[in-house]
Design a protein around this motif. Structure first.
Motif, mmCIF file in Angstrom:
data_model
loop_
_atom_site.group_PDB
_atom_site.id
_atom_site.type_symbol
_atom_site.label_atom_id
_atom_site.label_comp_id
_atom_site.label_asym_id
_atom_site.label_seq_id
_atom_site.Cartn_x
_atom_site.Cartn_y
_atom_site.Cartn_z
ATOM 1 N N GLN A 7 0.833 -1.197 0.000
ATOM 2 C CA GLN A 7 0.000 0.000 0.000
ATOM 3 C C GLN A 7 0.873 1.254 0.000
ATOM 4 O OE1 GLN A 7 -2.434 -0.144 3.533
ATOM 5 N NE2 GLN A 7 -0.793 0.579 4.858
ATOM 6 N N THR A 8 0.284 2.334 -0.500
ATOM 7 C CA THR A 8 0.955 3.631 -0.496
ATOM 8 C C THR A 8 0.023 4.638 0.164
ATOM 9 O OG1 THR A 8 1.886 3.056 -2.640
ATOM 10 C CG2 THR A 8 2.077 5.362 -1.973
ATOM 11 N N GLU A 9 0.562 5.403 1.103
ATOM 12 C CA GLU A 9 -0.264 6.429 1.751
ATOM 13 C C GLU A 9 -0.200 7.679 0.873
ATOM 14 O OE1 GLU A 9 0.708 7.131 5.833
ATOM 15 O OE2 GLU A 9 -1.156 8.230 6.205
ATOM 16 N N ILE A 10 -1.258 7.945 0.125
ATOM 17 C CA ILE A 10 -1.220 9.049 -0.843
ATOM 18 C C ILE A 10 -1.544 10.392 -0.185
ATOM 19 C CG2 ILE A 10 -1.708 7.615 -2.870
ATOM 20 C CD1 ILE A 10 -4.624 8.805 -2.669
ATOM 21 N N GLU A 11 -2.298 10.350 0.892
ATOM 22 C CA GLU A 11 -2.561 11.522 1.733
ATOM 23 C C GLU A 11 -2.616 10.984 3.146
ATOM 24 O OE1 GLU A 11 -6.080 13.784 0.756
ATOM 25 O OE2 GLU A 11 -5.557 13.792 -1.377
ATOM 26 N N LYS A 12 -2.665 11.864 4.127
ATOM 27 C CA LYS A 12 -2.685 11.377 5.513
ATOM 28 C C LYS A 12 -3.889 10.438 5.730
ATOM 29 C CE LYS A 12 -2.619 13.038 10.280
ATOM 30 N NZ LYS A 12 -1.733 12.004 10.787
ATOM 31 N N ASN A 13 -3.580 9.210 6.117
ATOM 32 C CA ASN A 13 -4.585 8.176 6.412
ATOM 33 C C ASN A 13 -5.405 7.718 5.199
ATOM 34 O OD1 ASN A 13 -4.018 7.741 9.122
ATOM 35 N ND2 ASN A 13 -5.208 9.557 9.738
ATOM 36 N N ILE A 14 -4.958 8.038 3.997
ATOM 37 C CA ILE A 14 -5.630 7.524 2.792
ATOM 38 C C ILE A 14 -4.626 6.652 2.034
ATOM 39 C CG2 ILE A 14 -6.771 8.105 0.621
ATOM 40 C CD1 ILE A 14 -7.752 10.666 1.904
ATOM 41 N N PHE A 15 -5.006 5.393 1.819
ATOM 42 C CA PHE A 15 -4.068 4.413 1.265
ATOM 43 C C PHE A 15 -4.581 3.845 -0.058
ATOM 44 C CE2 PHE A 15 -3.879 4.480 5.846
ATOM 45 C CZ PHE A 15 -2.520 4.499 6.137
ATOM 46 N N LYS A 62 -9.260 -4.362 -14.418
ATOM 47 C CA LYS A 62 -8.345 -3.273 -14.063
ATOM 48 C C LYS A 62 -8.594 -2.954 -12.585
ATOM 49 C CE LYS A 62 -7.503 -3.264 -18.481
ATOM 50 N NZ LYS A 62 -6.420 -4.135 -18.938
ATOM 51 N N ILE A 63 -7.908 -3.710 -11.735
ATOM 52 C CA ILE A 63 -8.218 -3.658 -10.298
ATOM 53 C C ILE A 63 -7.621 -2.407 -9.639
ATOM 54 C CG2 ILE A 63 -7.943 -4.862 -8.086
ATOM 55 C CD1 ILE A 63 -7.621 -7.465 -9.761
ATOM 56 N N LYS A 64 -8.455 -1.724 -8.888
ATOM 57 C CA LYS A 64 -7.976 -0.611 -8.062
ATOM 58 C C LYS A 64 -8.665 -0.709 -6.706
ATOM 59 C CE LYS A 64 -6.554 2.575 -11.595
ATOM 60 N NZ LYS A 64 -6.783 3.803 -12.319
ATOM 61 N N ALA A 65 -7.925 -0.385 -5.657
ATOM 62 C CA ALA A 65 -8.501 -0.504 -4.312
ATOM 63 C C ALA A 65 -7.825 0.490 -3.373
ATOM 64 C CB ALA A 65 -8.295 -1.927 -3.788
ATOM 65 N N GLY A 66 -8.554 0.896 -2.364
ATOM 66 C CA GLY A 66 -7.980 1.792 -1.372
ATOM 67 C C GLY A 66 -8.905 1.990 -0.189
ATOM 68 N N TYR A 67 -8.355 2.658 0.816
ATOM 69 C CA TYR A 67 -9.184 2.904 2.011
ATOM 70 C C TYR A 67 -8.690 4.129 2.761
ATOM 71 C CZ TYR A 67 -5.441 0.599 4.748
ATOM 72 O OH TYR A 67 -4.245 0.259 5.341
ATOM 73 N N CYS A 68 -9.545 4.599 3.646
ATOM 74 C CA CYS A 68 -9.233 5.764 4.472
ATOM 75 C C CYS A 68 -9.492 5.392 5.930
ATOM 76 C CB CYS A 68 -10.139 6.929 4.048
ATOM 77 S SG CYS A 68 -10.140 8.300 5.193
ATOM 78 N N LEU A 69 -8.562 5.727 6.801
ATOM 79 C CA LEU A 69 -8.774 5.467 8.227
ATOM 80 C C LEU A 69 -9.268 6.736 8.909
ATOM 81 C CD1 LEU A 69 -5.590 3.388 9.183
ATOM 82 C CD2 LEU A 69 -7.928 2.547 8.869
ATOM 83 N N ALA A 70 -10.308 6.604 9.705
ATOM 84 C CA ALA A 70 -10.837 7.774 10.420
ATOM 85 C C ALA A 70 -11.351 7.338 11.789
ATOM 86 C CB ALA A 70 -11.969 8.400 9.608
ATOM 87 N N GLU A 71 -11.310 8.264 12.726
ATOM 88 C CA GLU A 71 -11.747 7.936 14.095
ATOM 89 C C GLU A 71 -13.262 7.938 14.220
ATOM 90 O OE1 GLU A 71 -10.022 10.118 17.306
ATOM 91 O OE2 GLU A 71 -7.982 9.689 16.623
ATOM 92 N N ILE A 72 -13.749 7.045 15.065
ATOM 93 C CA ILE A 72 -15.177 7.046 15.372
ATOM 94 C C ILE A 72 -15.373 7.877 16.635
ATOM 95 C CG2 ILE A 72 -17.138 5.609 16.102
ATOM 96 C CD1 ILE A 72 -16.046 3.407 14.296
ATOM 97 N N ASN A 73 -16.269 8.853 16.551
ATOM 98 C CA ASN A 73 -16.506 9.752 17.680
ATOM 99 C C ASN A 73 -17.514 9.118 18.638
ATOM 100 O OD1 ASN A 73 -17.221 11.801 19.419
ATOM 101 N ND2 ASN A 73 -17.001 13.395 17.846
ATOM 102 N N LYS A 74 -16.988 8.557 19.728
ATOM 103 C CA LYS A 74 -17.834 7.821 20.682
ATOM 104 C C LYS A 74 -18.798 8.743 21.436
ATOM 105 C CE LYS A 74 -15.902 3.636 20.575
ATOM 106 N NZ LYS A 74 -16.626 2.405 20.297
ATOM 107 N N GLN A 75 -18.414 10.024 21.542
ATOM 108 C CA GLN A 75 -19.261 10.943 22.322
ATOM 109 C C GLN A 75 -20.569 11.270 21.612
ATOM 110 O OE1 GLN A 75 -16.476 14.038 23.348
ATOM 111 N NE2 GLN A 75 -15.677 12.708 24.978
ATOM 112 N N LYS A 76 -20.570 11.030 20.312
ATOM 113 C CA LYS A 76 -21.790 11.313 19.558
ATOM 114 C C LYS A 76 -22.491 10.010 19.164
ATOM 115 C CE LYS A 76 -20.232 15.722 17.742
ATOM 116 N NZ LYS A 76 -19.839 16.497 16.563
#
Lengths: 246, 222
Positions: A7-15, A62-76
């Motif tokens: 994987q390559t991190e193309i932006e912060k937390n986006i792979f 033509k396979i492409k795949a990726g994901y983004c990591l983000a926090e879950i806000n437990k207070q809401k």
């Protein structure tokens, strides 16, 4: 087992995840099952056609795949949805219940591109609906296989951080409105993985999958809860039910 | 039944399109629906009797489909064979010598771009002797209404793939029924059920192409 993907991190937390066709395992039995055939009951003609279609997959996917990591806000926290980063996803109770123990969410997309769907359409235009249908079915199973691989890879990456993952869930299924695709895609750069959304929130190429996976210390992958969902005719429910019987 | 007519019926049921078609294997090298129809017409057999033979073939494959003895690929091969026959019969339809069972106005509802299911239904319904007017994908209610005005005797078929496009389908059914309360509407697609169809005010639901044919044929009988 660690997957041979990178994987390559193309932006912060986006792979972006590199998946080659050789990484996939296309299960012919699953294809036959999703067409409705009991085991070993598919006529030779169609079985051979499926073999031919599978042999075309390496060139046509033509396979492409990726994901983004983000926090879950437990207070809401709410019963019918989750706040991921600062955005509230109206996931309905069914999906929320499966993910709410997570600390992070992996929002993912993947696709096999549009060559297979164009091939299917062309076959239909040329008056060969049976082969068109088989191509479409093989393409659907293939993109699910890509999604399985991406899911496993995210699991392996999180294991390195001593975290576990949940099952995956997609807008449009399990009572999660497909319109939430717009929110999900807002986490990615424009045209991420070559996928665009229509105004009605459908993905182009059609053979694409998007969704969310929960990540946390106290979560795990488990059997899907299809029996609790109201969509009795859901494609996934039917396939999972048939696979259980094989 | 005349031998040629009977063989056409078998070719349609078995999905034997023409002589070069490798399917089904046990009929390889034999004349198919295409050649036999030509021969039947050259022998002055009436197009009506050929059409009747096709309907018998399609009915038989439909019954086998209903009993889970065959599946969608076999049904589509039968539809393809039927379409090979229809290509020969087109001039008779144009001349009015034979008539279609009726008009079926079909489209995927607004917001939905999926067409494979809709196209398969189109092919099987046409193969069963109906005139299909295919409006394509992402069809807005206004487009359906415009076409119904042009074809007031049609039956309407709406397709949708996802849960959310059911809302669009429901809106389409409502708008059509407001202007044309007597128009019959059948809906189909992965997220639907008999109950959902009933709730949105449709007259029928088809889980597969054969279901659509059975619904349409009931209206002929009625």
């Amino acid at each position: 087992m660690s997957l041979l993907l990178s994987q390559t991190e193309i932006e912060k937390n986006i792979f972006e995840v590199v998946i080659n066709f050789s990484n996939l395992q296309i299960d012919k039995k699953e294809i036959e099952s999703s067409l409705g055939y009991p085991e070993d009951m598919i006529p030779n003609h169609f079985s051979e056609l499926i073999d031919e279609i599978i042999s075309e997959l390496p060139d046509k996917c033509k396979i492409k795949a990726g994901y983004c990591l983000a926090e879950i806000n437990k207070q809401k926290e709410k019963k019918d949805g989750l706040t991921i980063a600062d955005k509230f996803f109206n996931m309905d109770r069914l999906v929320t219940a499966q993910i709410k123990k997570s600390e992070l969410a992996a929002l993912f997309v993947c696709t096999i591109g549009n060559v297979m769907e164009n091939w299917s359409r062309q076959l239909l235009t040329n008056g060969d609906p049976a082969t068109a249908f088989l191509v479409d079915t093989v393409a659907s199973i293939t993109v699910e296989s890509v999604t399985d691989l991406l899911h496993d890879f995210i699991g392996d990456e999180m294991k390195k951080r001593n975290l576990n993952i949940t099952n995956r869930y997609s807008p449009g299924y399990c009572n999660w409105p497909v319109s939430e695709q717009q929110l999900l895609f807002s986490f990615f750069p424009q045209n991420f993985c070559g996928i665009i959304l229509t105004d009605s929130s459908l993905m182009i190429p059609i053979k694409s999958v998007s969704g969310v996976i929960g990540i946390g210390a106290n979560v795990k992958r488990k059997d899907y809860v299809c029996d609790q969902c109201g969509m009795k005719d859901c494609t996934y429910r039917a396939v999972r039910s048939r696979l259980k019987s094989i | 039944m005349n031998e040629l007519i009977e063989r056409i019926s078998i070719c349609v049921e078995r999905g034997k399109v023409n002589k070069t078609s490798p399917y089904p294997k046990d009929l390889a090298g034999q004349d198919g629906a295409d050649e036999l129809t030509r021969q039947a017409l050259d022998s002055n057999l009436g197009p009506d009797s050929i059409l009747q033979a096709c309907n018998v073939g399609m009915m038989k494959i439909g019954e086998r489909f209903g009993r889970n003895e065959v599946f969608v690929p076999e049904l589509l091969m039968a539809a393809k064979a039927m379409n090979a026959v229809m290509a020969h019969l087109k001039p008779f339809f144009k001349a009015g010598t034979v008539k279609a069972k009726g008009k079926f106005l079909l489209g995927t509802v607004a917001g939905d771009l999926h067409d494979i299911g809709k196209n398969l239904v189109s092919m099987v319904v046409e193969g069963n002797g109906w005139q299909v007017i295919d409006l394509g994908v992402d069809v807005k209610p206004g487009k359906f209404i415009e076409k119904i005005k042009e074809n007031p005797d049609c039956i309407v078929g709406l397709s949708a793939l996802l849960t959310t496009t059911m809302a669009s389908m429901s809106k389409t059914v409502k708008e059509i029924k407001e202007q044309f309360p007597n128009i019959k509407i059948i809906v189909g697609g992965a997220p639907l059920s008999h109950k959902a169809a009933e709730q949105m005010g449709a007259d029928g639901y088809a889980p597969d192409p054969q279901g659509a044919v059975e619904f349409l044929n009931e209206f002929i009988a009625a």
